[in-house]
Design a protein around this motif. Structure first.
Motif, short mmCIF file in Angstrom:
data_model
loop_
_atom_site.label_atom_id
_atom_site.label_comp_id
_atom_site.label_asym_id
_atom_site.label_seq_id
_atom_site.Cartn_x
_atom_site.Cartn_y
_atom_site.Cartn_z
N GLN A 34 0.82 -1.21 0.00
CA GLN A 34 0.00 0.00 0.00
C GLN A 34 0.86 1.26 0.00
O GLN A 34 0.46 2.29 -0.56
CB GLN A 34 -0.99 0.01 1.16
N VAL A 35 2.05 1.21 0.59
CA VAL A 35 2.97 2.35 0.49
C VAL A 35 3.39 2.55 -0.96
O VAL A 35 3.39 3.67 -1.48
CB VAL A 35 4.20 2.14 1.40
N MET A 36 3.73 1.46 -1.64
CA MET A 36 4.15 1.56 -3.04
C MET A 36 2.98 1.99 -3.94
O MET A 36 3.17 2.73 -4.90
CB MET A 36 4.74 0.24 -3.51
N GLU A 37 1.79 1.52 -3.61
CA GLU A 37 0.62 1.91 -4.40
C GLU A 37 0.36 3.41 -4.28
O GLU A 37 0.07 4.09 -5.28
CB GLU A 37 -0.61 1.13 -3.92
N ALA A 38 0.49 3.95 -3.06
CA ALA A 38 0.31 5.39 -2.87
C ALA A 38 1.39 6.17 -3.60
O ALA A 38 1.13 7.21 -4.22
CB ALA A 38 0.31 5.72 -1.38
N ALA A 39 2.63 5.67 -3.55
CA ALA A 39 3.75 6.36 -4.20
C ALA A 39 3.59 6.38 -5.72
O ALA A 39 4.10 7.28 -6.39
CB ALA A 39 5.07 5.69 -3.82
N GLY A 40 2.88 5.39 -6.26
CA GLY A 40 2.65 5.33 -7.71
C GLY A 40 1.26 5.76 -8.11
O GLY A 40 0.78 5.40 -9.18
N SER A 41 0.63 6.57 -7.28
CA SER A 41 -0.78 6.92 -7.48
C SER A 41 -0.96 8.17 -8.33
O SER A 41 0.00 8.83 -8.73
CB SER A 41 -1.45 7.16 -6.12
N VAL A 42 -2.22 8.54 -8.56
CA VAL A 42 -2.55 9.72 -9.36
C VAL A 42 -2.11 11.01 -8.70
O VAL A 42 -2.07 12.06 -9.35
CB VAL A 42 -4.08 9.79 -9.64
N ALA A 43 -1.75 10.96 -7.41
CA ALA A 43 -1.26 12.16 -6.75
C ALA A 43 0.03 12.67 -7.38
O ALA A 43 0.39 13.83 -7.19
CB ALA A 43 -1.05 11.92 -5.26
N THR A 44 0.70 11.81 -8.15
CA THR A 44 1.91 12.25 -8.85
C THR A 44 1.59 13.34 -9.88
O THR A 44 2.48 14.09 -10.30
CB THR A 44 2.61 11.06 -9.53
N ASN A 45 0.34 13.45 -10.29
CA ASN A 45 -0.05 14.41 -11.31
C ASN A 45 -0.31 15.81 -10.76
O ASN A 45 -0.49 16.75 -11.52
CB ASN A 45 -1.32 13.94 -12.02
N LYS A 46 -0.34 15.96 -9.43
CA LYS A 46 -0.82 17.22 -8.84
C LYS A 46 0.33 18.10 -8.37
O LYS A 46 1.20 17.67 -7.62
CB LYS A 46 -1.74 16.93 -7.64
N TYR A 47 0.30 19.35 -8.81
CA TYR A 47 1.26 20.35 -8.36
C TYR A 47 0.64 21.12 -7.20
O TYR A 47 -0.51 21.54 -7.28
CB TYR A 47 1.61 21.32 -9.50
N ALA A 48 1.39 21.30 -6.11
CA ALA A 48 0.79 21.88 -4.91
C ALA A 48 1.81 22.70 -4.11
O ALA A 48 2.03 22.46 -2.93
CB ALA A 48 0.19 20.78 -4.04
N GLU A 49 2.44 23.68 -4.76
CA GLU A 49 3.39 24.53 -4.04
C GLU A 49 2.71 25.21 -2.86
O GLU A 49 1.59 25.69 -2.96
CB GLU A 49 3.98 25.59 -4.97
N GLY A 50 3.43 25.24 -1.74
CA GLY A 50 2.88 25.85 -0.53
C GLY A 50 2.51 24.79 0.49
O GLY A 50 2.91 23.63 0.39
N LEU A 51 1.71 25.20 1.47
CA LEU A 51 1.26 24.31 2.54
C LEU A 51 -0.24 24.08 2.44
O LEU A 51 -0.94 24.84 1.76
CB LEU A 51 1.62 24.92 3.90
N PRO A 52 -0.76 23.05 3.10
CA PRO A 52 -2.21 22.83 3.07
C PRO A 52 -2.98 24.09 3.47
O PRO A 52 -2.70 24.72 4.49
CB PRO A 52 -2.41 21.71 4.10
N GLY A 53 -3.92 24.47 2.61
CA GLY A 53 -4.71 25.68 2.85
C GLY A 53 -4.04 26.95 2.40
O GLY A 53 -4.65 28.03 2.43
N LYS A 54 -2.78 26.85 1.96
CA LYS A 54 -2.02 28.05 1.53
C LYS A 54 -1.23 27.70 0.27
O LYS A 54 -0.01 27.85 0.22
CB LYS A 54 -1.08 28.51 2.63
N ARG A 55 -1.94 27.26 -0.76
CA ARG A 55 -1.28 26.81 -1.98
C ARG A 55 -1.23 27.93 -3.03
O ARG A 55 -2.01 28.89 -2.98
CB ARG A 55 -2.03 25.62 -2.58
N TYR A 56 -0.32 27.76 -3.96
CA TYR A 56 -0.19 28.68 -5.09
C TYR A 56 -0.90 28.14 -6.33
O TYR A 56 -0.83 28.75 -7.40
CB TYR A 56 1.29 28.95 -5.39
#
Length: 423
Positions: A34-56
């Motif tokens: 499940q760690v490897m599945e998360a590491a290879g997940s669709v989250a790789t497609n998301k850019y998220a500079e900044g911190l939670p609630g304070k993104r660019y």
């Protein structure tokens, strides 16, 4: 899109290598599915500079939740007040801490790389030794234990801005309280880099640095058994600014300085797929099954160290408190490089390593470093450590005997077949 057959063929071969061989490199482990599945997940497609609630960037509402969970689990696991889960590696976590706390040319006091320290603790070939003025402490030649008297002497003489403790090849626990006492007298901050034993520390099996050290960093693989990445932590008593200032002269809280040093100070967008995998790994590390695992890692390391000592091997410091051991091979008349190569031919993976007061180059070395985290993940116990030491000894006694090495490799495959990686 056409499948890249060449790369996936090589990945299949790498999986076979991992499954058939004995992985004894102290900095390696096997992440869960499940760690490897998360590491290879669709989250790789998301850019998220900044911190939670304070993104660019927009569209970050889901990865905000993921990263927040990772932060909260990290805080719970280490009993920390604050955490930043974005560093891409342990080296980048250390770089961010130094950027937040130091100015170029400031003095730092680190554990000598040749005695078991890390590149980022002031090595002249690393940014830490190029940007800052490094001084070092090491181990005593007679015991192989940290020379705390030397640490104190150098700290009080040089008055470094930061003292760094932690190691990549030291098998004993640390006296963080003493180091903090010295730091207070010298006017220094203390950075504890616990990248290797962090999983054992998190579950109370080694001394906790957070009550004593101003800042703690770690990788998230090794004994934590997560994805490759870094983490920065603050304890409950260390949120005051200590007079640290931004380039504009503003005094800010340490957490704010560290957040800014990670992004935009040392890296851009965080790897949200890896942060998701970190969250999964932290959740696993909070479980009862992980606690049993961590206990077994220590038991296996002690059993392995005892078995080596019985066969006449010289373990630096005479044993181990954590998951690893550093073995000086000079009394066995073989270099670390030759030992590593011979063992690889038997499908036993270790790494050559400098030993304290080594008389060989870093490319040859007099020692090897061995850890039990990965073989423990497979389910092996103390009796298997004794078997592994016997196999290693057979190879090192006759490193150029192809028949003997082939025989050992057959035994290795027979052993690993009983402990499949991913059932």
């Amino acid at each position: 899109m056409k499948k890249d057959k060449l790369i996936f063929k090589l990945l299949d071969e790498e999986q076979q290598r991992q499954e058939e061989g004995l992985e004894l490199i102290a900095s390696e482990n096997f992440a869960s599915k499940q760690v490897m599945e998360a590491a290879g997940s669709v989250a790789t497609n998301k850019y998220a500079e900044g911190l939670p609630g304070k993104r660019y960037y927009g569209g970050c509402q889901i990865v905000d939740e993921i990263e927040t969970i990772a932060i909260e689990r990290a805080k719970q696991l280490f009993n920390a007040q604050w955490a930043n889960v974005q560093p891409h590696s342990g080296a980048q976590a250390n770089a961010a801490v130094m950027l937040a706390c130091l100015q170029p040319g400031d003095k730092i006091l680190g554990f000598d790389l040749s005695h078991g320290g890390h590149l980022t603790h002031g090595s002249p070939v690393n940014f830490s030794g190029k940007l800052y003025q490094p001084f070092f402490y090491g181990v005593r030649q007679d015991t192989g234990l940290i020379n705390y008297e030397q640490l104190k002497e150098v700290a009080l003489r040089e008055r470094p801005k930061m003292i760094i403790c932690g190691a990549s090849a030291y098998s004993r626990d640390w006296d963080y309280a003493f180091i903090r006492q010295v730091a207070d007298e010298a006017g220094a901050l203390v950075l504890a880099d616990i990248s290797h034993p962090s999983g054992l520390i998190a579950r109370g099996l080694l001394t906790d640095p957070l009550p004593h050290c101003h800042i703690v960093t770690t990788t998230t693989h090794k004994t934590l058994r997560g994805p490759r990445g870094g983490l920065i932590l603050l304890g409950k008593d260390f949120e005051n600014p200590w007079g640290l200032k931004t380039p504009k002269g503003e005094v800010k809280m340490m957490s704010a300085l560290l957040d800014a040093a990670v992004f935009p100070g040392t890296q851009g967008g965080p790897l949200e797929h890896i942060i998701a995998a970190k969250a999964v790994a932290f959740g696993e590390a909070l479980s009862d099954s992980y606690m049993k695992y961590a206990l077994q890692v220590k038991l296996n390391a002690q059993a392995m160290a005892n078995a080596f000592i019985e066969k006449g091997y010289n373990i630096i410091s005479g044993g181990t408190d954590n998951h690893l051991m550093l073995i000086d091979l000079r009394n066995k008349n073989i270099s670390g490089k030759a030992a590593e190569n011979a063992l690889v031919n038997a499908d036993i993976t270790v790494n050559k390593n400098m030993v304290p007061y080594d008389d060989k180059s870093p490319f040859v070395t007099s020692g090897i470093r061995i850890g039990t985290a990965a073989v423990t993940t497979r389910g092996m116990k103390e009796k298997h450590m004794e078997q592994i030491v016997a196999l290693i000894d057979d190879v090192l006694a006759n490193p150029e005997d192809e028949h003997s090495v082939k025989k050992v490799r057959k035994h290795v495959h027979s052993l690993t077949e009983k402990f499949p990686l991913y059932k």
